[in-house]
Design a protein around this motif. Structure first.
Motif, PDB file in Angstrom:
ATOM      1  N   CYS A 100      11.518  -2.089   3.398  1.00  0.00           N
ATOM      2  CA  CYS A 100       9.998  -1.806   3.646  1.00  0.00           C
ATOM      3  C   CYS A 100       9.696  -0.192   3.429  1.00  0.00           C
ATOM      4  O   CYS A 100      10.425   0.738   3.753  1.00  0.00           O
ATOM      5  CB  CYS A 100       9.798  -1.965   5.028  1.00  0.00           C
ATOM      6  N   PHE A 101       8.988   0.186   2.720  1.00  0.00           N
ATOM      7  CA  PHE A 101       8.544   1.757   2.402  1.00  0.00           C
ATOM      8  C   PHE A 101       8.329   2.370   3.639  1.00  0.00           C
ATOM      9  O   PHE A 101       8.799   3.344   3.689  1.00  0.00           O
ATOM     10  CB  PHE A 101       7.119   1.541   1.706  1.00  0.00           C
ATOM     11  N   PHE A 102       7.919   1.917   4.761  1.00  0.00           N
ATOM     12  CA  PHE A 102       7.639   2.647   5.845  1.00  0.00           C
ATOM     13  C   PHE A 102       8.857   2.649   6.775  1.00  0.00           C
ATOM     14  O   PHE A 102       8.897   3.331   7.693  1.00  0.00           O
ATOM     15  CB  PHE A 102       6.665   1.954   6.669  1.00  0.00           C
ATOM     16  N   GLU A 103       9.768   2.126   6.465  1.00  0.00           N
ATOM     17  CA  GLU A 103      11.222   2.160   7.022  1.00  0.00           C
ATOM     18  C   GLU A 103      12.341   2.920   5.857  1.00  0.00           C
ATOM     19  O   GLU A 103      13.360   2.840   6.415  1.00  0.00           O
ATOM     20  CB  GLU A 103      11.751   0.984   7.487  1.00  0.00           C
ATOM     21  N   SER A 104      11.882   3.442   4.858  1.00  0.00           N
ATOM     22  CA  SER A 104      12.661   3.998   3.960  1.00  0.00           C
ATOM     23  C   SER A 104      13.075   5.422   4.191  1.00  0.00           C
ATOM     24  O   SER A 104      12.392   6.261   5.258  1.00  0.00           O
ATOM     25  CB  SER A 104      11.768   3.896   2.538  1.00  0.00           C
ATOM     26  N   ALA A 105      13.519   6.215   3.307  1.00  0.00           N
ATOM     27  CA  ALA A 105      13.896   7.440   3.636  1.00  0.00           C
ATOM     28  C   ALA A 105      12.736   8.509   3.280  1.00  0.00           C
ATOM     29  O   ALA A 105      12.760   9.637   3.884  1.00  0.00           O
ATOM     30  CB  ALA A 105      15.148   7.897   2.719  1.00  0.00           C
ATOM     31  N   THR A 106      11.775   7.935   2.933  1.00  0.00           N
ATOM     32  CA  THR A 106      10.394   8.883   2.686  1.00  0.00           C
ATOM     33  C   THR A 106       9.916   9.318   3.937  1.00  0.00           C
ATOM     34  O   THR A 106       9.199  10.400   4.299  1.00  0.00           O
ATOM     35  CB  THR A 106       9.386   7.969   2.127  1.00  0.00           C
ATOM     36  N   PHE A 107      10.167   8.538   5.152  1.00  0.00           N
ATOM     37  CA  PHE A 107       9.762   8.975   6.311  1.00  0.00           C
ATOM     38  C   PHE A 107      10.871   9.585   7.084  1.00  0.00           C
ATOM     39  O   PHE A 107      10.507   9.363   8.477  1.00  0.00           O
ATOM     40  CB  PHE A 107       8.968   7.814   6.879  1.00  0.00           C
ATOM     41  N   ASP A 108      12.095   9.965   6.714  1.00  0.00           N
ATOM     42  CA  ASP A 108      13.007  10.702   7.420  1.00  0.00           C
ATOM     43  C   ASP A 108      12.591  12.070   7.495  1.00  0.00           C
ATOM     44  O   ASP A 108      13.167  12.822   6.595  1.00  0.00           O
ATOM     45  CB  ASP A 108      14.571  10.367   6.828  1.00  0.00           C
ATOM     46  N   TYR A 109      11.861  12.670   8.208  1.00  0.00           N
ATOM     47  CA  TYR A 109      11.324  14.084   8.268  1.00  0.00           C
ATOM     48  C   TYR A 109      12.565  14.852   8.578  1.00  0.00           C
ATOM     49  O   TYR A 109      13.321  14.659   9.391  1.00  0.00           O
ATOM     50  CB  TYR A 109      10.237  14.307   8.974  1.00  0.00           C
ATOM     51  N   ARG A 110      12.551  16.159   8.109  1.00  0.00           N
ATOM     52  CA  ARG A 110      13.335  17.272   8.498  1.00  0.00           C
ATOM     53  C   ARG A 110      12.544  18.177   9.490  1.00  0.00           C
ATOM     54  O   ARG A 110      11.391  18.090   9.359  1.00  0.00           O
ATOM     55  CB  ARG A 110      13.841  17.998   7.030  1.00  0.00           C
ATOM     56  N   PRO A 111      13.272  18.961  10.252  1.00  0.00           N
ATOM     57  CA  PRO A 111      12.491  19.663  11.119  1.00  0.00           C
ATOM     58  C   PRO A 111      11.547  20.831  10.269  1.00  0.00           C
ATOM     59  O   PRO A 111      10.506  20.947  10.806  1.00  0.00           O
ATOM     60  CB  PRO A 111      13.795  20.765  11.555  1.00  0.00           C
ATOM     61  N   THR A 112      11.869  21.066   9.018  1.00  0.00           N
ATOM     62  CA  THR A 112      10.746  22.028   8.243  1.00  0.00           C
ATOM     63  C   THR A 112       9.550  21.179   7.853  1.00  0.00           C
ATOM     64  O   THR A 112       8.574  21.768   7.991  1.00  0.00           O
ATOM     65  CB  THR A 112      11.420  22.361   6.738  1.00  0.00           C
ATOM     66  N   ASP A 113       9.507  19.958   7.746  1.00  0.00           N
ATOM     67  CA  ASP A 113       8.470  19.086   7.564  1.00  0.00           C
ATOM     68  C   ASP A 113       7.622  19.054   8.725  1.00  0.00           C
ATOM     69  O   ASP A 113       6.640  19.252   8.915  1.00  0.00           O
ATOM     70  CB  ASP A 113       8.842  17.564   7.462  1.00  0.00           C
ATOM     71  N   TYR A 114       8.195  18.960   9.919  1.00  0.00           N
ATOM     72  CA  TYR A 114       7.516  19.157  11.062  1.00  0.00           C
ATOM     73  C   TYR A 114       6.728  20.252  11.479  1.00  0.00           C
ATOM     74  O   TYR A 114       5.695  20.498  12.027  1.00  0.00           O
ATOM     75  CB  TYR A 114       8.388  18.837  12.393  1.00  0.00           C
ATOM     76  N   TYR A 115       7.378  21.319  11.085  1.00  0.00           N
ATOM     77  CA  TYR A 115       6.994  22.674  11.168  1.00  0.00           C
ATOM     78  C   TYR A 115       5.576  22.848  10.216  1.00  0.00           C
ATOM     79  O   TYR A 115       4.644  23.676  10.695  1.00  0.00           O
ATOM     80  CB  TYR A 115       7.970  23.688  10.883  1.00  0.00           C
ATOM     81  N   ALA A 116       6.047  22.333   9.064  1.00  0.00           N
ATOM     82  CA  ALA A 116       4.846  22.462   8.180  1.00  0.00           C
ATOM     83  C   ALA A 116       3.378  21.900   8.743  1.00  0.00           C
ATOM     84  O   ALA A 116       2.450  22.406   8.484  1.00  0.00           O
ATOM     85  CB  ALA A 116       4.965  22.031   6.672  1.00  0.00           C
ATOM     86  N   VAL A 117       3.702  20.685   9.397  1.00  0.00           N
ATOM     87  CA  VAL A 117       2.489  20.094  10.060  1.00  0.00           C
ATOM     88  C   VAL A 117       2.041  20.882  11.025  1.00  0.00           C
ATOM     89  O   VAL A 117       0.573  20.980  11.420  1.00  0.00           O
ATOM     90  CB  VAL A 117       2.827  18.595  10.591  1.00  0.00           C
ATOM     91  N   LEU A 118       2.855  21.250  11.848  1.00  0.00           N
ATOM     92  CA  LEU A 118       2.468  22.251  13.094  1.00  0.00           C
ATOM     93  C   LEU A 118       1.542  23.621  12.624  1.00  0.00           C
ATOM     94  O   LEU A 118       0.557  23.923  13.108  1.00  0.00           O
ATOM     95  CB  LEU A 118       3.467  22.738  13.962  1.00  0.00           C
ATOM     96  N   GLN A 119       2.116  24.029  11.527  1.00  0.00           N
ATOM     97  CA  GLN A 119       1.497  25.335  11.011  1.00  0.00           C
ATOM     98  C   GLN A 119      -0.128  24.911  10.511  1.00  0.00           C
ATOM     99  O   GLN A 119      -0.775  25.680  10.500  1.00  0.00           O
ATOM    100  CB  GLN A 119       2.176  25.667   9.618  1.00  0.00           C
TER     101      GLN A 119
END
Length: 360
Positions: A257-276
């Protein structure tokens, strides 16, 4: 239509005893007094009494069960499968998606009064009384109290593409009909006396009208709740990203499943970008994207079995939402999933001219 009033379990036993089939897939009682049933493959007539094909439960979508049984190839010997209408239609859709095979499969379809939410069924204390009330409701052409909400608004409760039809609404005892050539051959081989009679009773017709009203009310309520992006965000706000709805859905068959793939394994920097960008962050992320993506993939093939809503741990009305969206999409494409084995899937069909009104 050819019919017979042979006892249903007796008919299944005769199928095995007459060697017309080598096995039967149907609901079987694990502990019927506690409401626990499961789809099982029975190969001996001595176990027929354990079958409860009309038990108002759906522990799994039977179409998906048969899909797994026939995924790589059809069985080498004939097998009968007893399914509800939405399960048959799911199976037909899976055949179109190369996820099942129908050779050597005898489809027995139940006219369906709906099923109860499985969790509430297995915690019910008085199963005998519940079943008595359920069957009495079907005799009267009423929706049994407490069935899945999407079942209460289901207008497709009559089997399609079944070799044997079990008509039970408005009847004291189920009556078997044999609408296909395969079904008629079975009846003839068993020496059954066939007479001509309408498959469905006036009581069943009355229930169809009641179901149509329930469906309209359900769709109206869901549309009022959704009402744009804000409504979508609010109604899916409780989603915990367990993905149980996709795991039990007969149409969601992808192994990866695309939604259970590595595409959605976010890194801390990804979360930080969204927070910014947004200043706040809801976890888990992308829950709405998951539901919209799933809806895009399978809404035209949704058979509204209700499995998704049944397993949702936070009580999101997933099935009613997908039923609402799916019905409108299916109407646009003039497509009822599972209606016709030869009818191509809308997502795989290209037409040079289509939906021109959208362009204007």
């Amino acid at each position: 239509m050819a019919e017979t009033k042979l006892n249903f379990l007796g008919f299944l036993s005769n199928l095995l005893e007459g060697k017309l089939v080598k096995g039967i897939i149907s609901l079987r009682a694990l502990d019927v007094n506690s409401g626990k049933v499961a789809y099982s493959l029975v190969v001996s007539k001595d176990n027929i009494t354990e079958l409860v094909p009309d038990f108002p439960a759906m522990p799994a979508n039977g179409g998906k069960v048969v899909s797994r049984f026939t995924l790589n190839s059809s069985p080498l010997v004939p097998v009968a499968v007893v399914l509800r209408p939405c399960e048959i239609r799911a199976l037909i859709e899976l055949v179109k998606l190369n996820q099942a095979h129908l050779e050597n499969i005898l489809i027995i379809g139940m006219e369906c009064g709906g099923v109860y939410p499985y969790q509430s069924l297995i915690t019910k204390q008085d199963i005998d009384n519940l079943l008595s009330e359920y069957r009495e409701s079907l005799k009267k052409g009423e929706n049994p109290a407490g069935i899945r909400p999407v079942c209460a608004g289901c207008t497709d409760f009559r089997p399609v593409l079944a070799d044997v039809i079990v008509s039970q609404i408005g009847r004291d005892q189920p009556v078997l009909f044999f609408p296909t050539e395969k079904g008629k051959e079975v009846a003839q081989t068993l020496g059954l006396t066939l007479v001509e009679e309408m498959i469905y009773t006036p009581v069943s017709d009355a229930l169809l009208k009641k179901r149509q009203e329930e469906k309209e009310n359900m769709v109206k309520k869901i549309k009022e709740e959704i009402n744009g992006l804000e409504g979508l965000v609010k109604i899916f706000d409780n989603c915990i990203a367990c993905h149980c709805c996709s795991h039990v859905c007969p149409i969601c068959y992808c192994k990866d499943c695309f939604f259970e793939s590595a595409t959605f394994d976010y890194r801390p920097t990804d979360y930080y970008a969204v927070l910014q960008d947004k200043g706040t962050l809801k976890l888990p992320m992308d829950t709405l994207l998951f539901h919209l993506g799933r809806m895009t993939h399978m809404a035209t093939s949704c058979v509204a079995c209700g499995m998704c809503e049944d397993v949702c741990p936070v009580n999101i009305p997933v099935a009613r939402i997908f039923k609402t969206v799916g019905s409108e999409l299916q109407q646009l494409f003039d497509y009822l999933p599972g209606r016709d084995l030869e009818e191509t899937l809308p997502l795989t069909t290209y037409k040079p001219e289509e939906f021109q009104e959208v362009e204007t």
